[in-house]
Design a protein around this motif. Structure first.
Motif, PDB file in Angstrom:
ATOM      1  N   HIS A 133     -16.883  -9.560   2.056  1.00  0.00           N
ATOM      2  CA  HIS A 133     -16.087  -8.319   1.462  1.00  0.00           C
ATOM      3  C   HIS A 133     -14.579  -8.700   1.488  1.00  0.00           C
ATOM      4  O   HIS A 133     -13.831  -8.413   2.495  1.00  0.00           O
ATOM      5  N   PHE A 134     -14.521  -9.678   0.619  1.00  0.00           N
ATOM      6  CA  PHE A 134     -12.573 -10.337   0.466  1.00  0.00           C
ATOM      7  C   PHE A 134     -12.486 -11.201   1.586  1.00  0.00           C
ATOM      8  O   PHE A 134     -11.459 -11.713   1.542  1.00  0.00           O
ATOM      9  N   MET A 182     -12.955  -9.099  -8.653  1.00  0.00           N
ATOM     10  CA  MET A 182     -11.626  -8.958  -8.250  1.00  0.00           C
ATOM     11  C   MET A 182     -10.772 -10.083  -8.161  1.00  0.00           C
ATOM     12  O   MET A 182      -9.472  -9.985  -8.069  1.00  0.00           O
ATOM     13  N   TYR A 311     -15.544   3.817  -9.703  1.00  0.00           N
ATOM     14  CA  TYR A 311     -14.448   4.954  -9.373  1.00  0.00           C
ATOM     15  C   TYR A 311     -13.842   5.536 -10.410  1.00  0.00           C
ATOM     16  O   TYR A 311     -13.642   6.867 -10.657  1.00  0.00           O
ATOM     17  N   ASN A 327      -8.441   1.398  -9.028  1.00  0.00           N
ATOM     18  CA  ASN A 327      -9.048   0.242  -8.555  1.00  0.00           C
ATOM     19  C   ASN A 327      -8.577  -1.155  -9.098  1.00  0.00           C
ATOM     20  O   ASN A 327      -9.120  -2.137  -9.293  1.00  0.00           O
ATOM     21  N   SER A 425      -7.101   1.724   3.226  1.00  0.00           N
ATOM     22  CA  SER A 425      -7.395   1.623   1.707  1.00  0.00           C
ATOM     23  C   SER A 425      -6.972   0.095   1.470  1.00  0.00           C
ATOM     24  O   SER A 425      -5.896  -0.529   2.015  1.00  0.00           O
ATOM     25  N   ALA A 426      -7.711  -0.486   0.637  1.00  0.00           N
ATOM     26  CA  ALA A 426      -7.779  -1.820   0.326  1.00  0.00           C
ATOM     27  C   ALA A 426      -6.411  -2.170  -0.704  1.00  0.00           C
ATOM     28  O   ALA A 426      -5.720  -3.071  -0.500  1.00  0.00           O
ATOM     29  N   GLY A 427      -6.366  -1.296  -1.659  1.00  0.00           N
ATOM     30  CA  GLY A 427      -5.160  -1.525  -2.488  1.00  0.00           C
ATOM     31  C   GLY A 427      -3.887  -1.227  -1.999  1.00  0.00           C
ATOM     32  O   GLY A 427      -3.040  -1.966  -2.431  1.00  0.00           O
ATOM     33  N   LYS A 433      -4.952   7.632   2.531  1.00  0.00           N
ATOM     34  CA  LYS A 433      -5.736   7.686   1.313  1.00  0.00           C
ATOM     35  C   LYS A 433      -7.080   7.911   1.995  1.00  0.00           C
ATOM     36  O   LYS A 433      -7.675   6.771   2.433  1.00  0.00           O
ATOM     37  N   TYR A 435     -11.076   8.875   2.490  1.00  0.00           N
ATOM     38  CA  TYR A 435     -12.387   8.915   1.605  1.00  0.00           C
ATOM     39  C   TYR A 435     -13.354   9.865   2.329  1.00  0.00           C
ATOM     40  O   TYR A 435     -14.547  10.008   1.980  1.00  0.00           O
TER      41      TYR A 435
HETATM   42  C1  BGP Z   1     -12.865  -1.143  -3.793  1.00  0.00           C
HETATM   43  C2  BGP Z   1     -13.088  -2.013  -2.741  1.00  0.00           C
HETATM   44  C3  BGP Z   1     -13.048  -1.160  -1.320  1.00  0.00           C
HETATM   45  C4  BGP Z   1     -12.297   0.194  -1.284  1.00  0.00           C
HETATM   46  C5  BGP Z   1     -12.466   0.766  -2.938  1.00  0.00           C
HETATM   47  C6  BGP Z   1     -11.433   1.683  -2.820  1.00  0.00           C
HETATM   48  O1  BGP Z   1     -11.966  -1.931  -4.604  1.00  0.00           O
HETATM   49  O2  BGP Z   1     -14.400  -2.736  -2.589  1.00  0.00           O
HETATM   50  O3  BGP Z   1     -12.902  -2.096  -0.206  1.00  0.00           O
HETATM   51  O4  BGP Z   1     -11.222   0.039  -0.502  1.00  0.00           O
HETATM   52  O5  BGP Z   1     -12.115  -0.194  -3.767  1.00  0.00           O
HETATM   53  O6  BGP Z   1     -10.192   1.301  -2.960  1.00  0.00           O
HETATM   54  P1  BGP Z   1      -8.674   1.630  -2.263  1.00  0.00           P
HETATM   55  O7  BGP Z   1      -9.049   1.563  -0.901  1.00  0.00           O
HETATM   56  O8  BGP Z   1      -7.797   0.984  -2.852  1.00  0.00           O
HETATM   57  O9  BGP Z   1      -8.360   3.160  -2.527  1.00  0.00           O
END
Ligand code: BGP
Length: 472
Positions: A133-134, A182, A311, A327, A425-427, A433, A435
């Motif tokens: 996962h990345f 990605m 998303y 995303n 959050s990944a982004g 943030k 979930y």
């Molecule tokens: C996807 C990734 C996740 C996750 C999700 C939500 O791109 O696979 O790892 O984080 O997005 O995005 P974010 O965390 O930026 O809100």
């Protein structure tokens, strides 16, 4: 009617966004550890700011994350309480091979995931394991240049062999790379790539992508060899691309954006580079180096199922328009949709459309492995969280998914919400943030007890699973 009896309901997380414990028990450093919070994050994840060690003055949110490393028993017990039938987790590559090119794996890392898998078994939760996962070990970036180097295929396969062998009795569902597409949008976070001035970024990205695609196909082969019951899926960030209008130019633009997005899954699922991709690369002057055997490897080892994150939908126009977040892709703002606190479009019907398009394209079982709402949660005076906005988002998406299954005949294996528990959050690298169905007392400034508590959505999702999606 309704969802199949064995429909896999559950939740999804990623190692670097929940585990923490970044240097415990021999774990090595990875690209995902080195994406700081704050305004520098943007450049780093896109490969425009070199970040290969932790530096003073920066906050690295994955270092502690929500400390799943020490809380996993408690967390999985809560997943069990919600009735999960599946839990999607990922392996931190550097727990298993701290540098990436060692001969022998790190036993402490292997033991950690084995404990997680045992814990899942206790609650009859099937694991769905994302191999990468990345993640990319920093040593492999420094010494070999990460995925632009073909040697990465061997290092990745060594990891796969260890995982498939060691967890043979626990895991049958595997994903090779999270959101493989990605790499085009967040090449450092997604694949450990960074660029120097004047480099041909597209050439590097597509070269790295080619290596990942070959590695993914070889992983499919290996998984089947080690255990014929193994089922391996690809995983990409999906979301239909709508033309902004019925102007043929807009429709054409939407088609082009969609092709860029489908490229990876097309190769993984159909087994060859689509003709549109060959033409497009040629036009960009990008020529990924391929070996003679690659064609056959890709052709003979296509995935068993296709998984994706959803998303939001996207929108494309041939003319310049206002853009919206979403995303890590920006796209034209769709005036017919509502937007989340983070500016992401909310489009449940888009999930039904996306499911239909993907199923039509591949004719393989599908798996929604990420879908959810990142929002600000404010605990009430008694500490409870009434996250009706999250329930609404999920309810509408599950309804749309149900229509795709019931009315359109899409073959869907399961649904794992992102994420069952609050995490980084990944982004954006933010903690605020959120979930989760489970709240984690960790605040943006790093303070908090790390205590876990159930939100209103926890009980709602529990009921959804109990009634197999009948009661929403
Ligand atoms: C996807 C990734 C996740 C996750 C999700 C939500 O791109 O696979 O790892 O984080 O997005 O995005 P974010 O965390 O930026 O809100």
């Amino acid at each position: 009617m309704g969802f199949p009896k064995d429909f896999l309901w559950g939740g999804a997380v990623a190692a670097n966004q929940c585990e923490g414990g970044y240097c415990e028990d021999g774990r090595g450093l990875a690209n995902v550890d080195l994406c700081p919070s704050g305004k520098e994050r943007h450049d780093v994840i896109r490969g425009h700011g070199k970040s290969l060690r932790m530096e003073e003055g920066y906050v690295y949110p994955s270092a502690e994350a929500i400390d799943f490393y020490h809380h996993f028993r408690e967390d999985i017990r809560l997943f069990g309480e919600m009735g999960f039938r599946v839990f999607r987790l990922s392996i931190a590559w550097t727990r298993i091979f701290p540098k990436g090119d060692e001969q022998e794996p790190n036993e402490a890392g292997l033991a950690f995931y084995e404990e997680i898998l045992k814990e899942c078994r206790k609650y009859q939760i099937q694991p769905l394991v994302t191999i990468s996962h990345f993640d990319c070990p920093v040593h492999l970036i420094e010494k070999y240049g990460g995925w632009k180097n073909r040697n990465m295929i061997d290092f990745y396969l060594k990891l796969c062999r260890v995982l498939f062998t060691r967890y043979r009795d626990y895991v049958v569902h595997w994903l090779t790379f999270n959101e493989i597409n990605m790499i085009l949008h967040a090449p450092f976070m997604g694949a450990g790539l960074y660029f120097s001035d004047g480099e041909n970024e597209e050439q590097i990205k597509y070269q790295a992508a080619h290596h990942e695609l070959v590695a993914s196909a070889l992983a499919v082969r290996l998984a089947h060899e080690i255990n014929p019951s193994n089922k391996v899926g690809c995983m990409f960030a999906a979301g239909s691309v709508y033309p902004y209008s019925c102007r043929p130019e807009d429709v054409m633009e939407a088609l082009l954006v969609e092709q860029e997005n489908y490229f990876f899954a097309d190769v993984q699922s159909r087994g060859y580079y689509p003709s549109y991709a060959r033409k497009r690369l040629e036009k960009m002057g990008v020529y990924p180096r391929m070996e003679r055997e690659d064609k056959e490897i890709l052709r003979e080892n296509t995935v068993d199922f296709v998984s994706f994150s959803y998303y939001n939908s996207r929108c494309a126009s041939a003319a310049t328009q206002d853009t919206a977040e979403g995303n890590l892709f920006r796209s034209v703002k769709n005036p017919y949709l509502q937007y989340s606190d983070w500016g992401w479009p909310i489009d449940p019907l888009g999930l039904r459309i996306t499911l239909n398009q993907i199923y039509d394209r591949y004719q393989k079982p599908l798996f929604i492995v990420e879908n959810g709402l990142g929002a600000l949660d404010t605990p009430g005076s008694d500490g409870t969280i009434e996250d009706d906005y999250r329930i609404d988002y999920l309810r509408e998406h599950i309804r749309a998914m149900k229509a795709a299954v019931e009315e359109d005949g899409v073959d869907l294996m399961g649904y794992t919400a992102w994420a069952p528990i609050d995490l980084i959050s990944a982004g954006t690298g933010e903690m605020k943030k959120r979930y989760g169905f489970i709240y984690v007392d960790k605040q943006e400034d790093g303070s908090g007890t790390l205590g876990r508590s159930r939100k209103k959505s926890f009980y709602w999702y529990q009921r959804v699973i109990e009634t197999n999606g009948e009661e929403l």
